[in-house]
Motif scaffolding. Structure first.
Motif, mmCIF file in Angstrom:
data_model
loop_
_atom_site.group_PDB
_atom_site.id
_atom_site.type_symbol
_atom_site.label_atom_id
_atom_site.label_comp_id
_atom_site.label_asym_id
_atom_site.label_seq_id
_atom_site.Cartn_x
_atom_site.Cartn_y
_atom_site.Cartn_z
ATOM 1 N N GLY A 135 0.803 -1.134 0.061
ATOM 2 C CA GLY A 135 0.199 0.183 -0.085
ATOM 3 C C GLY A 135 0.813 1.146 -0.227
ATOM 4 N N PHE A 136 0.237 2.182 -0.461
ATOM 5 C CA PHE A 136 0.929 3.671 -0.558
ATOM 6 C C PHE A 136 -0.033 4.667 -0.063
ATOM 7 C CE2 PHE A 136 2.425 7.550 -2.131
ATOM 8 C CZ PHE A 136 3.582 7.773 -1.728
ATOM 9 N N HIS A 137 0.133 5.565 0.828
ATOM 10 C CA HIS A 137 -0.865 6.430 1.174
ATOM 11 C C HIS A 137 -0.315 7.710 1.861
ATOM 12 C CE1 HIS A 137 -3.614 3.172 1.640
ATOM 13 N NE2 HIS A 137 -2.870 2.486 2.076
ATOM 14 N N GLY A 138 1.113 7.989 1.244
ATOM 15 C CA GLY A 138 1.845 9.213 1.366
ATOM 16 C C GLY A 138 2.907 8.985 2.307
ATOM 17 N N VAL A 139 3.721 10.352 2.340
ATOM 18 C CA VAL A 139 5.081 10.064 3.252
ATOM 19 C C VAL A 139 5.145 11.105 4.346
ATOM 20 C CG1 VAL A 139 6.344 9.148 1.106
ATOM 21 C CG2 VAL A 139 6.013 11.799 1.541
ATOM 22 N N GLY A 142 1.972 10.089 9.703
ATOM 23 C CA GLY A 142 0.671 9.066 9.817
ATOM 24 C C GLY A 142 0.646 8.339 8.714
ATOM 25 N N SER A 143 0.624 9.182 7.571
ATOM 26 C CA SER A 143 0.515 8.327 6.197
ATOM 27 C C SER A 143 1.631 7.240 5.997
ATOM 28 C CB SER A 143 0.443 9.174 5.188
ATOM 29 O OG SER A 143 -0.789 10.297 5.519
ATOM 30 N N LEU A 144 2.719 7.616 6.268
ATOM 31 C CA LEU A 144 3.920 7.038 6.096
ATOM 32 C C LEU A 144 3.816 5.743 6.952
ATOM 33 C CD1 LEU A 144 6.566 6.566 4.612
ATOM 34 C CD2 LEU A 144 7.788 7.728 6.387
ATOM 35 N N SER A 145 3.374 5.473 8.012
ATOM 36 C CA SER A 145 3.109 4.457 9.072
ATOM 37 C C SER A 145 2.350 3.256 8.004
ATOM 38 C CB SER A 145 2.684 4.883 10.198
ATOM 39 O OG SER A 145 1.114 5.311 9.943
ATOM 40 N N TYR A 152 10.499 4.509 1.088
ATOM 41 C CA TYR A 152 9.917 5.432 1.823
ATOM 42 C C TYR A 152 9.692 5.362 3.224
ATOM 43 C CZ TYR A 152 7.986 6.257 -2.884
ATOM 44 O OH TYR A 152 7.891 6.219 -4.207
ATOM 45 N N ARG A 153 9.671 4.260 3.713
ATOM 46 C CA ARG A 153 9.686 4.086 5.331
ATOM 47 C C ARG A 153 11.051 4.317 6.219
ATOM 48 N NH1 ARG A 153 5.300 1.314 7.482
ATOM 49 N NH2 ARG A 153 6.518 0.647 9.245
ATOM 50 N N GLU A 154 12.209 3.899 5.442
ATOM 51 C CA GLU A 154 13.248 4.215 6.231
ATOM 52 C C GLU A 154 13.823 5.624 6.129
ATOM 53 O OE1 GLU A 154 15.872 1.988 3.561
ATOM 54 O OE2 GLU A 154 16.140 3.409 1.929
ATOM 55 N N ALA A 155 13.150 6.472 5.332
ATOM 56 C CA ALA A 155 13.218 7.920 5.542
ATOM 57 C C ALA A 155 12.667 8.656 6.637
ATOM 58 C CB ALA A 155 12.836 8.753 4.123
ATOM 59 N N SER A 156 11.914 7.885 7.373
ATOM 60 C CA SER A 156 11.252 8.624 8.678
ATOM 61 C C SER A 156 12.136 8.892 9.627
ATOM 62 C CB SER A 156 10.076 7.411 9.150
ATOM 63 O OG SER A 156 10.546 6.616 9.691
ATOM 64 N N GLY A 157 12.920 8.245 10.080
ATOM 65 C CA GLY A 157 13.756 8.635 11.008
ATOM 66 C C GLY A 157 13.272 8.142 12.447
ATOM 67 N N VAL A 158 12.058 7.690 12.495
ATOM 68 C CA VAL A 158 11.420 7.325 13.944
ATOM 69 C C VAL A 158 10.789 6.052 13.556
ATOM 70 C CG1 VAL A 158 11.137 9.724 14.606
ATOM 71 C CG2 VAL A 158 9.258 8.480 13.470
ATOM 72 N N THR A 159 10.312 5.439 14.925
ATOM 73 C CA THR A 159 9.685 4.270 14.693
ATOM 74 C C THR A 159 8.324 4.559 13.991
ATOM 75 O OG1 THR A 159 10.908 3.332 16.454
ATOM 76 C CG2 THR A 159 8.693 2.011 16.157
ATOM 77 N N GLU A 207 1.215 2.978 -6.633
ATOM 78 C CA GLU A 207 2.601 3.054 -6.477
ATOM 79 C C GLU A 207 2.958 1.440 -6.069
ATOM 80 O OE1 GLU A 207 4.669 5.685 -7.034
ATOM 81 O OE2 GLU A 207 2.633 6.470 -7.591
ATOM 82 N N GLY A 208 2.051 0.702 -5.341
ATOM 83 C CA GLY A 208 2.500 -0.682 -5.032
ATOM 84 C C GLY A 208 2.598 -1.496 -6.038
ATOM 85 N N GLY A 209 2.147 -1.196 -7.527
ATOM 86 C CA GLY A 209 2.394 -2.214 -8.335
ATOM 87 C C GLY A 209 1.380 -2.615 -9.356
ATOM 88 N N LEU A 210 0.342 -1.663 -9.274
ATOM 89 C CA LEU A 210 -1.135 -1.955 -9.845
ATOM 90 C C LEU A 210 -1.588 -3.463 -9.518
ATOM 91 C CD1 LEU A 210 -0.252 -0.407 -13.445
ATOM 92 C CD2 LEU A 210 -1.566 0.491 -11.655
#
Length: 430
Positions: A135-139, A142-145, A152-159, A207-210
């Motif tokens: 799934g892709f819901h934004g960056v 909250g959306s990134l979670s 995208y997730r590894e750029a969050s800098g937090v859990t 974004e997840g590959g159709l």
């Protein structure tokens, strides 16, 4: 291109795939500073369903600006907002017998998703949200979670917490019922999955590959949510506004989401505009509790109303999408059949289709070569293994076929090159 390399952040993305300076655009054609024309199969990542500089929509905006119409109004009442509300109700809600309140959020899709999950948590007094693999819901945080892609997730800098990622439709193959799996996890008090506030889903994962959720799968998901008192959120930011054939991507399934997020092509003109549709009984916001300086773009209200009036007042536009979708399906199926060495399959629905490659490097080579030959098209999927077709819904039939021909030539050249390379390597080995 030196000024971009010198001053713009390394975070830039599309400019690396399409390294030229664009200066003009009309419907499905972009023109760069040298006069080179490109057929656009990207459509602003799905934000230009009605094409570039749509003349009907552009005229409505110019007329509005000529009268000194309000451009920025926070969430105050304006003529532009009033007209949009009337138009959305008349063209979209009433014909579908839908009853929703409209919340105008910040200008991008992730703002709508943030509002949706915040609202669901406030309504249910629960924290956990179910999202799906790929799934892709934004960056924004909250959306990134909710988003699956590790890049995208590894750029969050937090859990990233309070989200459980469940397997999407077909994740383990067609024989595995992923709704039954999710049902078991929610019902089992020892599964370790906290009772969710909401489930958020895309009918087609862009974004997840159709990846496509079947209509029966969506119906079963809605029943699961009702059975367990969970709110159902449909993220229709990329798949909505006609992209899959109907205005909402979930319409063929006959489901009734509790919350719907819209953005991208909602404005009809590429202007920033996002909205949350929520069932009236869940409208528990206190005044100003979720806000933003640019919630409700008055210029976008004007262009969105013009798009809805022009394209959704009858069934002609939807019929045209269906015809072009069939053209694309037939063409892509032909490519799959005629180029078995590429090891690809067709994915998607409506005018949101693509080719998935066993070898992601092939997808990259083909899109790079296609750009050199005058076609703008991107890849998606966890490994960028899917060539994603997001043509403007208004694309002329001749440009649709011309773009598909460019793609086929790039595919043929890539396959031939690989065959030649393999043959040369075999000779060397021998």
């Amino acid at each position: 291109m030196r000024i971009f390399n010198r001053l713009e952040s390394e975070v830039r993305g599309y400019i690396r795939s399409f390294p030229t300076i664009f200066t003009k655009a009309r419907n499905a054609v972009l023109t760069d500073e040298s006069g080179q024309e490109y057929i656009d199969f990207l459509a602003g990542a799905g934000s230009l369903n009605y094409g570039h500089n749509n003349p009907v929509i552009k005229k409505a905006l110019i007329d509005y600006l000529d009268t000194d119409g309000v451009v920025h109004g926070l969430d105050m009442a304006t003529t532009a907002k009033k007209q949009f509300l009337h138009t959305f109700e008349d063209r979209i809600l009433k014909p579908r017998k839908m009853q929703y309140k409209l919340q105008f959020t910040g200008p991008t899709g992730t703002n709508a998703v943030e509002a949706a999950i915040k609202l669901a948590r406030n309504v249910t007094k629960r924290q956990n949200v179910i999202s799906f693999t790929n799934g892709f819901h934004g960056v924004s945080l909250g959306s990134l979670s909710l988003t699956g892609n590790q890049k995208y997730r590894e750029a969050s800098g937090v859990t990233l917490s309070n989200v459980h990622h469940a397997p999407y439709a077909g994740y383990f193959g067609p024989e595995v019922d992923t709704i039954a799996m999710l049902d078991k996890l929610i019902a089992d008090p020892s599964s370790g999955v906290d009772h969710p506030a909401a489930v958020i889903v895309e009918s087609v994962q862009g974004e997840g590959g159709l990846n496509v959720a079947g209509l029966n799968w969506l119906k079963k998901l809605e029943k699961l949510c009702r059975r367990h008192d969970i709110l159902l959120i449909v993220d229709d930011i990329q798949a909505g506004c006609g992209r899959t054939g109907t205005f909402f991507s979930f319409e063929p399934a006959g489901i009734s989401p509790d919350i719907i997020t819209l953005s991208k092509s909602l404005s009809g003109y590429g202007l920033p505009f996002s909205m949350v549709l929520l069932k009236p009984e869940f409208d528990i916001w206190k005044p100003g509790q979720h806000n933003g300086t640019f919630r409700g773009n008055n210029m976008a209200f004007v262009t969105a109303a013009a798009a809805l009036d022009h394209y959704w007042s009858d069934s002609k536009f939807q019929t045209s999408i269906e015809k072009k979708s069939q053209t694309m399906t037939t063409y892509l199926d032909k490519l799959v059949k005629n180029y078995p060495a590429a090891e690809m399959t067709r994915r998607g629905r409506g005018l949101m289709q693509g080719l998935a490659f066993k070898d992601p490097e092939l997808a990259d080579r083909i899109t790079t070569l296609a750009f050199q030959n005058g076609l703008i098209i991107e890849t998606s999927g966890g490994n960028s293994e899917v060539i994603k077709f997001l043509v403007p819904l208004t694309i002329e039939p001749e440009n649709l076929l011309a773009g598909l021909d460019i793609l086929e030539q790039a595919l043929a050249d890539t396959v031939n090159l690989l065959s030649t390379t393999d043959a040369e390597e075999s000779e060397v080995t021998a």
